[in-house]
Design a protein around this motif. Structure first.
Motif, PDB file in Angstrom:
ATOM      1  N   UNK A 322       0.815  -1.210   0.000  1.00 18.60           N
ATOM      2  CA  UNK A 322       0.000   0.000   0.000  1.00 18.60           C
ATOM      3  C   UNK A 322       0.851   1.264   0.000  1.00 18.60           C
ATOM      4  N   UNK A 323       2.022   1.182   0.647  1.00 18.48           N
ATOM      5  CA  UNK A 323       2.897   2.352   0.727  1.00 18.48           C
ATOM      6  C   UNK A 323       4.022   2.306  -0.305  1.00 18.48           C
ATOM      7  N   UNK A 324       3.969   1.340  -1.224  1.00  8.71           N
ATOM      8  CA  UNK A 324       4.963   1.265  -2.288  1.00  8.71           C
ATOM      9  C   UNK A 324       6.287   0.656  -1.867  1.00  8.71           C
ATOM     10  N   UNK A 325       6.323  -0.029  -0.725  1.00  6.62           N
ATOM     11  CA  UNK A 325       7.559  -0.650  -0.260  1.00  6.62           C
ATOM     12  C   UNK A 325       7.562  -2.133  -0.612  1.00  6.62           C
ATOM     13  N   UNK A 326       8.725  -2.757  -0.463  1.00  2.00           N
ATOM     14  CA  UNK A 326       8.854  -4.192  -0.725  1.00  2.00           C
ATOM     15  C   UNK A 326       9.396  -4.911   0.503  1.00  2.00           C
ATOM     16  N   UNK A 327       8.854  -6.104   0.756  1.00  2.00           N
ATOM     17  CA  UNK A 327       9.315  -6.927   1.876  1.00  2.00           C
ATOM     18  C   UNK A 327      10.524  -7.732   1.420  1.00  2.00           C
ATOM     19  N   UNK A 328      11.577  -7.738   2.241  1.00  2.00           N
ATOM     20  CA  UNK A 328      12.750  -8.562   1.943  1.00  2.00           C
ATOM     21  C   UNK A 328      12.369 -10.017   2.196  1.00  2.00           C
ATOM     22  N   UNK A 329      12.437 -10.888   1.176  1.00  2.00           N
ATOM     23  CA  UNK A 329      12.002 -12.272   1.360  1.00  2.00           C
ATOM     24  C   UNK A 329      12.943 -13.057   2.279  1.00  2.00           C
ATOM     25  N   UNK A 330      12.389 -14.103   2.867  1.00  2.00           N
ATOM     26  CA  UNK A 330      13.110 -14.945   3.821  1.00  2.00           C
ATOM     27  C   UNK A 330      13.279 -16.340   3.235  1.00  2.00           C
ATOM     28  N   UNK A 331      14.477 -16.883   3.293  1.00  2.00           N
ATOM     29  CA  UNK A 331      14.744 -18.262   2.895  1.00  2.00           C
ATOM     30  C   UNK A 331      15.394 -18.978   4.071  1.00  2.00           C
ATOM     31  N   UNK A 332      14.778 -20.072   4.509  1.00  2.00           N
ATOM     32  CA  UNK A 332      15.287 -20.790   5.676  1.00  2.00           C
ATOM     33  C   UNK A 332      14.936 -22.261   5.534  1.00  2.00           C
ATOM     34  N   UNK A 333      15.812 -23.121   6.053  1.00  2.00           N
ATOM     35  CA  UNK A 333      15.567 -24.564   5.996  1.00  2.00           C
ATOM     36  C   UNK A 333      15.910 -25.188   7.347  1.00  2.00           C
ATOM     37  N   UNK A 493      22.227 -17.688   7.237  1.00  2.00           N
ATOM     38  CA  UNK A 493      22.497 -18.795   8.160  1.00  2.00           C
ATOM     39  C   UNK A 493      23.954 -19.226   8.083  1.00  2.00           C
ATOM     40  N   UNK A 494      24.423 -19.813   9.182  1.00  2.00           N
ATOM     41  CA  UNK A 494      25.796 -20.328   9.233  1.00  2.00           C
ATOM     42  C   UNK A 494      26.663 -19.625  10.242  1.00  2.00           C
ATOM     43  N   UNK A 495      26.412 -18.333  10.466  1.00  2.00           N
ATOM     44  CA  UNK A 495      27.234 -17.564  11.402  1.00  2.00           C
ATOM     45  C   UNK A 495      26.328 -16.698  12.271  1.00  2.00           C
ATOM     46  N   UNK A 496      26.756 -16.400  13.508  1.00  2.00           N
ATOM     47  CA  UNK A 496      25.948 -15.539  14.384  1.00  2.00           C
ATOM     48  C   UNK A 496      26.076 -14.076  13.981  1.00  2.00           C
ATOM     49  N   UNK A 497      25.149 -13.250  14.462  1.00  2.00           N
ATOM     50  CA  UNK A 497      25.176 -11.824  14.171  1.00  2.00           C
ATOM     51  C   UNK A 497      25.512 -11.010  15.400  1.00  2.00           C
ATOM     52  N   UNK A 498      25.795  -9.747  15.173  1.00  2.00           N
ATOM     53  CA  UNK A 498      26.107  -8.843  16.260  1.00  2.00           C
ATOM     54  C   UNK A 498      24.900  -7.977  16.572  1.00  2.00           C
ATOM     55  N   UNK A 499      24.819  -7.520  17.816  1.00  2.00           N
ATOM     56  CA  UNK A 499      23.702  -6.654  18.214  1.00  2.00           C
ATOM     57  C   UNK A 499      23.917  -5.211  17.785  1.00  2.00           C
TER      58      UNK A 499
END
Length: 811
Positions: A322-333, A493-499
């Protein structure tokens, strides 16, 4: 088992359920939407998915889509089960319309069953057997406005004829009396007409003259200044009319009772038909939601694993669109080797959305809905779904936030197994970090031992490091751009992230002195490692994207080189063939010439070189030489002619050297319509065609050498248009009646009517659609509000029709 009780509110499914209810046309469809529940049966889920996917194909690809109004007739059909009861005219009209909708849908599916289309929907229709003659029988008795027809029976026709005659006679006498009263000044000053009071025909008189006309006072005005007198001359007629009206009511009841007796044996079949069309209404709502969210049908697998490719949160997707934005898709297994995903990353980086998306899509799937992910996605069927998201603090049960989380964890530890899917947001928070992290780590290890599948989000380092010790646990990071200091909302996936706590604090303008002190307490090495690790992932992502572009360019270049090599090889082959043919031709010419020379030499020798004979032979040799030269010249000349002919036969390019100017006849390239240049504007021109004027670049025009196009004068066109508009305005009705029409026909009539009203500059019109259950009114309103020429649409005043009429205000 689903935990907790407000699971649907936690993951956002309650809003999806509400959307499905809004999409339904019928009360039965809404009932099915309300009762839709989580299923553990793979067969049931697969059947629901197939039904929804088939209806999605109907909405997307079929030109003629089945439609029609559906009324809630359950109570009415159960009521008439008692002998002697009858359905009124309004209920019969609703039954006829609903039956037509059901029969149309059955015919629609049956026609496509022969082509093996929509087998799952056809399976629903297998046992629906309706008496197709009933709608016709009802239509003979009740008209499209819901009124009993005069010829519903011979008796009714006769009664109504007598009523009309009596009324006509009364009206004549009333008009005569009113004429006398007006002439004598006995009536009120305003226009006086006959009226009805207490079902009797009366005339208004001033109270002071009430005795001037013999009759009975049936009513008087609020002020008492006006009385309504039933003249004695019409009393007998009025009594006759009242008696005939009672006879009419008795005859109508007899007709309706007889018709209801024919409907009663079909009650069970009709109830089955209502359930069938209600279920299709619900399936259609799911299909419409799937189209709105670009959902697909994933595969079901026998193992308890999940593979979502390019998945999107449906509610977020619709809001962003509605606001012309796009959702970043998610891929996970999540599979048997890696069952538990630990997601870390910055706050507001998308961890919770990622978690909810995984849970919501799984719940949608097991409720029989298509999911917003690629068709290549797949998932198993889980028996237990557990979620722990948000604050569950309970004042009534004297539980703190952390205590409520522990209650949930206790429940999870008891039910967990290989058929469990758990989703926990901000795992371990709410208490002292060191102890909370230790408890969370122990719970996660317990889930691993129970072979449960799950996703958790956290900031705790000990949970990130757990993946190094447990093979079934693996890390995931929400990427963060350290250059622009913005989250990318992408899971890696594969590595942890930072806060990225310090970076985010610095970005929002947190005091630098406090940040420096905090950095010194936390240690720069840890911060630097997190930043470098995250930046490496981003650089890797950018490098992968560039490599993909390079590969595409490389493949394109390889294709061009291959085409060039093929063409070069073909040219070389043709060159070799031409040279070979030329050599063969030259050899033949040389061979013929040698034969001639040898013959001449032989004749010279035989004649012993006589001068005369030698001279003749030389002449013969010269003639042969000249003949060969002429043949070669002729071949060259023929070759040139062939080349010239080929050039002449090629299509001539349009004459672009012609300097276009005002008044030139021109046409658009590749078009037939011829116009005239009325104005030059630099590199553009204004061209007048027969009925319109077009501004276009000069390079799109070509000179047309014919005569200038004939044009109709503006005054003649204006005169013709105004005559047509006047005729339309004279015949235009300010109210459109669509009662009794099918939904699709009604909508088409309304759209055409509004277009004509707007064309005629009407400011206000009315649509008479009836009340019913409001479905037709809702669909007409939805269509009207989408038209740009409609300013607003609202119900008529309650005294003039209320919900049964829509007043449309045009711009």
């Amino acid at each position: 088992m689903i935990y907790p009780n407000n699971f649907e509110e936690k993951i956002g499914f309650s809003k999806i359920r509400q959307s499905l209810e809004d999409y339904c046309f019928s009360a039965t469809g809404r009932h099915f939407a309300q009762k839709m529940s989580f299923s553990e049966s793979a067969a049931h889920i697969s059947r629901c998915l197939e039904q929804t996917d088939e209806y999605r194909q109907i909405l997307l690809f079929e030109d003629k889509k089945p439609s029609g109004e559906i009324f809630n007739l359950y109570q009415e059909l159960r009521r008439i089960a008692t002998p002697g009861t009858f359905m009124d005219a309004e209920a019969l009209t609703e039954l006829r319309i609903t039956m037509m909708t059901i029969l149309d849908m059955l015919d629609y599916l049956k026609a496509r069953k022969e082509d093996n289309k929509y087998p799952a929907l056809n399976e629903l229709a297998e046992n629906i057997l309706l008496n197709a003659s009933l709608p016709g029988k009802i239509e003979k008795i009740v008209d499209e406005k819901g009124e009993i027809r005069d010829h519903a029976s011979a008796e009714l026709a006769e009664i109504r004829t007598k009523i009309r005659r009596a009324l006509d006679d009364s009206e004549k006498k009333i008009r005569q009396i009113i004429k006398l009263a007006k002439k004598s000044g006995w009536t009120p000053e305003d226009d006086t007409e006959a009226g009805i009071r207490n079902g009797r025909m009366v005339i208004p008189l001033q109270a002071t003259y009430r005795r001037q006309i013999q009759g009975f006072v049936q009513d008087e005005s609020a002020t008492g200044q006006t009385v309504y007198v039933e003249p004695a001359e019409v009393l007998e007629n009025n009594n006759k009319v009242r008696k005939l009206e009672y006879e009419e009511k008795r005859e109508i009841i007899r007709i309706l009772t007889r018709l209801t007796d024919e409907i009663r044996p079909e009650t069970e079949a009709l109830l089955s038909g209502l359930r069938f069309i209600g279920m299709l209404d619900f399936i259609r709502a799911k299909a419409r939601f799937a189209i709105e969210t670009e959902s697909q049908r994933p595969s079901l697998n026998d193992e308890h694993k999940i593979k979502w490719e390019k998945a999107r949160h449906p509610l977020l997707f619709m809001k962003f669109r509605e606001s012309g934005k796009k959702v970043v898709p998610l891929s996970v297994e999540l599979n048997q080797e890696h069952r538990i995903l630990v997601i870390s990353g910055p706050n507001a980086g998308g961890k919770s959305v990622c978690l909810k998306t995984i849970g919501l899509l799984q719940y949608m799937l097991q409720c029989g809905m298509l999911v917003p992910a690629k068709e290549s996605s797949s998932s198993g069927i889980f028996k237990d779904l557990f979620v722990d998201i948000g604050d569950e603090q309970s004042i009534e049960n004297d539980l703190s936030t952390y205590s409520s989380h522990l209650v949930g964890m206790k429940k999870l530890s008891r039910i967990a197994g290989d058929e469990t899917l758990f989703l926990i947001d901000e795992f371990g928070t709410g208490t002292e970090p060191h102890l909370g992290g230790a408890i969370a780590e122990a719970i996660l290890e317990h889930m691993g031992n129970k072979k449960a599948t799950g996703v958790v989000t956290t900031h705790y380092s000990n949970l990130k490091l757990l993946a190094d010790r447990r093979k079934e646990i693996f890390n995931g990071a929400m990427l963060f751009d350290t250059k622009s200091m913005n989250p990318l909302y992408e899971l890696k996936t594969g590595k942890p992230g930072s806060s990225f706590a310090f970076e985010i604090a610095e970005k929002i303008g947190f005091p630098k002195a406090i940040l420096k002190r905090a950095e010194s307490k936390s240690g720069n090495k840890h911060l630097s490692f997190d930043q470098q690790l995250q930046q490496l992932e981003i650089d890797k992502k950018e490098l992968t994207e560039k490599m993909e572009k390079v590969n595409v360019a490389d493949n394109f270049l390889s294709e061009i080189i291959e085409k060039y090599q093929n063409l070069s090889s073909e040219v070389q082959e043709r060159k070799t063939k031409i040279l070979e043919e030329a050599r063969e031709e030259a050899a033949d010419i040389l061979k013929n010439a040698n034969k001639t020379i040898e013959q001449v030499i032989r004749e010279i020798k035989e004649s012993q070189a006589e001068k005369e004979r030698t001279k003749v032979l030389r002449q013969k040799l010269e003639a042969e030489k000249k003949k060969l030269e002429d043949e070669l010249k002729q071949e060259q000349k023929q070759s040139k002619k062939t080349t010239v002919h080929k050039k002449e036969s090629a299509p001539k390019a349009p004459d672009s050297s012609k300097f276009l100017k005002k008044g030139d006849p021109v046409r658009l390239k590749q078009q037939k319509a011829v116009g005239e240049i009325v104005k030059m504007m630099g590199k553009e021109a204004l061209v007048s065609f027969d009925s319109f004027t077009l501004k276009t670049p000069l390079d799109r025009l070509e000179y047309f050498g014919g005569q200038k196009p004939k044009t109709i004068s503006s005054s003649v066109r204006y005169h013709n248009i105004m005559n047509d508009m006047n005729k339309r305005a004279a015949n235009f009705e300010l109210q459109l009646d669509v009662r009794g029409k099918r939904t699709q026909d009604a909508l088409a009539s309304v759209e055409k009517y509004i277009d004509e009203a707007h064309l005629l500059s009407m400011h206000e019109v009315r649509i008479l659609h009836g009340k019913g259950n409001g479905i037709l009114r809702m669909m007409i309103r939805d269509m009207l509000l989408k038209k740009p020429e409609v300013e607003r649409a609202a119900d008529e005043h309650i005294e003039f029709g209320g919900h049964g009429i829509t007043v449309v205000h045009l711009k």
